[in-house]
Scaffold this motif. Structure first.
Motif, short mmCIF file in Angstrom:
data_model
loop_
_atom_site.label_atom_id
_atom_site.label_comp_id
_atom_site.label_asym_id
_atom_site.label_seq_id
_atom_site.Cartn_x
_atom_site.Cartn_y
_atom_site.Cartn_z
N PHE A 110 0.84 -1.22 0.00
CA PHE A 110 0.00 0.00 0.00
C PHE A 110 0.86 1.25 0.00
CE2 PHE A 110 -3.63 2.61 0.99
CZ PHE A 110 -3.16 3.58 1.85
N ALA A 111 1.96 1.23 0.75
CA ALA A 111 2.79 2.42 0.91
C ALA A 111 3.37 2.90 -0.42
CB ALA A 111 3.91 2.15 1.90
N LEU A 112 3.42 2.05 -1.41
CA LEU A 112 3.99 2.42 -2.70
C LEU A 112 2.98 3.10 -3.62
CD1 LEU A 112 6.14 -0.75 -3.47
CD2 LEU A 112 6.83 1.37 -2.34
N TYR A 113 1.72 3.07 -3.25
CA TYR A 113 0.66 3.59 -4.11
C TYR A 113 0.44 5.09 -3.91
CZ TYR A 113 -1.02 -0.89 -5.84
OH TYR A 113 -1.13 -2.09 -6.48
N THR A 114 0.17 5.76 -5.02
CA THR A 114 -0.44 7.09 -4.95
C THR A 114 -1.91 6.89 -4.70
OG1 THR A 114 1.15 8.25 -6.35
CG2 THR A 114 -1.08 9.13 -6.29
N MET A 115 -2.43 7.56 -3.70
CA MET A 115 -3.84 7.46 -3.34
C MET A 115 -4.52 8.79 -3.62
SD MET A 115 -4.02 4.37 -2.31
CE MET A 115 -5.71 4.39 -1.70
N GLY A 116 -5.80 8.70 -3.91
CA GLY A 116 -6.50 9.95 -4.22
C GLY A 116 -7.98 9.87 -3.98
N TRP A 117 -8.59 11.03 -4.04
CA TRP A 117 -10.04 11.17 -3.97
C TRP A 117 -10.51 11.94 -5.21
CZ3 TRP A 117 -13.05 8.79 -0.42
CH2 TRP A 117 -12.45 8.32 0.75
N TYR A 118 -11.54 11.43 -5.83
CA TYR A 118 -12.22 12.10 -6.92
C TYR A 118 -13.68 12.25 -6.53
CZ TYR A 118 -8.25 11.39 -10.06
OH TYR A 118 -7.00 11.44 -10.66
N ARG A 119 -14.38 13.11 -7.24
CA ARG A 119 -15.82 13.25 -6.99
C ARG A 119 -16.57 13.45 -8.28
NH1 ARG A 119 -15.82 19.10 -3.78
NH2 ARG A 119 -15.33 20.43 -5.58
N GLN A 120 -17.83 13.05 -8.23
CA GLN A 120 -18.68 13.18 -9.42
C GLN A 120 -20.06 13.64 -8.99
OE1 GLN A 120 -18.91 9.62 -11.82
NE2 GLN A 120 -19.52 10.80 -13.62
N ALA A 121 -20.42 14.83 -9.44
CA ALA A 121 -21.76 15.36 -9.18
C ALA A 121 -22.69 14.87 -10.28
CB ALA A 121 -21.71 16.88 -9.15
N PRO A 122 -24.00 14.86 -10.03
CA PRO A 122 -24.97 14.39 -11.04
C PRO A 122 -24.82 15.15 -12.34
CG PRO A 122 -26.03 14.63 -8.92
CD PRO A 122 -24.66 15.20 -8.76
N GLY A 123 -24.71 14.41 -13.44
CA GLY A 123 -24.62 15.02 -14.75
C GLY A 123 -23.27 15.62 -15.10
N LYS A 124 -22.28 15.40 -14.23
CA LYS A 124 -20.96 15.98 -14.48
C LYS A 124 -19.91 14.88 -14.53
CE LYS A 124 -21.90 20.50 -12.47
NZ LYS A 124 -21.39 21.57 -11.55
N GLN A 125 -18.73 15.25 -15.02
CA GLN A 125 -17.65 14.28 -15.10
C GLN A 125 -17.01 14.08 -13.73
OE1 GLN A 125 -14.86 16.10 -17.84
NE2 GLN A 125 -13.87 17.30 -16.24
N ARG A 126 -16.24 13.01 -13.61
CA ARG A 126 -15.52 12.73 -12.39
C ARG A 126 -14.26 13.59 -12.35
NH1 ARG A 126 -14.75 6.53 -10.61
NH2 ARG A 126 -16.98 6.67 -11.08
N ASP A 127 -14.12 14.34 -11.28
CA ASP A 127 -13.01 15.29 -11.16
C ASP A 127 -12.10 14.97 -9.99
OD1 ASP A 127 -15.18 18.05 -12.06
OD2 ASP A 127 -13.79 16.92 -13.33
N LEU A 128 -10.83 15.32 -10.15
CA LEU A 128 -9.86 15.16 -9.08
C LEU A 128 -10.19 16.07 -7.91
CD1 LEU A 128 -6.99 14.27 -8.02
CD2 LEU A 128 -6.15 16.35 -9.13
N VAL A 129 -10.08 15.54 -6.70
CA VAL A 129 -10.21 16.35 -5.49
C VAL A 129 -8.83 16.53 -4.86
CG1 VAL A 129 -11.22 16.53 -3.19
CG2 VAL A 129 -12.56 15.56 -5.07
N ALA A 130 -8.16 15.41 -4.60
CA ALA A 130 -6.85 15.48 -3.95
C ALA A 130 -6.12 14.16 -4.16
CB ALA A 130 -7.00 15.76 -2.46
#
Length: 115
Positions: free
Chosen positions: A29-49
């Motif tokens: 796990f420690a070798l992975y880049t981890m992230g959060w994305y979000r997707q609002a209704p009708g919109k594309q999935r966007d990077l959060v952090a």
């Protein structure tokens, strides 16, 4: 089998806070880049952090100063602390893990910011 399981979503009033967690069943796990994305209704999935294996972080401009991403390698968990939430933060939030050619997504957790 790799699994990313998000938790911590829910309904919160504007100005409130939530902390999302993503527990990962990933070897190294420690070798992975981890992230959060979000997707609002009708919109594309966007990077959060994102947070790299060296704890370098990157944030979308819309959340800078309000959200904080962190990781606990011993627990194989990544967190997203969300403060000063706004209605426009309402979305399904997805956990993401990447190492080289390997990339994985969680099922998502709903965050709703409304009075």
């Amino acid at each position: 089998q790799v699994q990313l399981v998000e938790s911590g979503g829910g309904l919160v009033q504007p100005g409130g806070s939530l902390r999302l967690s993503c527990a990962a069943s990933i070897s190294f796990f420690a070798l992975y880049t981890m992230g959060w994305y979000r997707q609002a209704p009708g919109k594309q999935r966007d990077l959060v952090a994102t947070i790299t294996s060296r704890d370098n972080t990157n944030y979308a401009d819309s959340v800078k100063g309000r959200f904080t991403i962190s990781r606990d390698n011993a627990k194989k968990t990544v967190y997203l602390q969300m403060n000063s939430l706004k209605p426009e933060d309402t979305a399904v939030y997805f956990c993401y893990a990447r190492s080289g050619a390997n990339a994985y997504w969680g099922q998502g957790t709903q965050v709703t910011v409304s009075s």
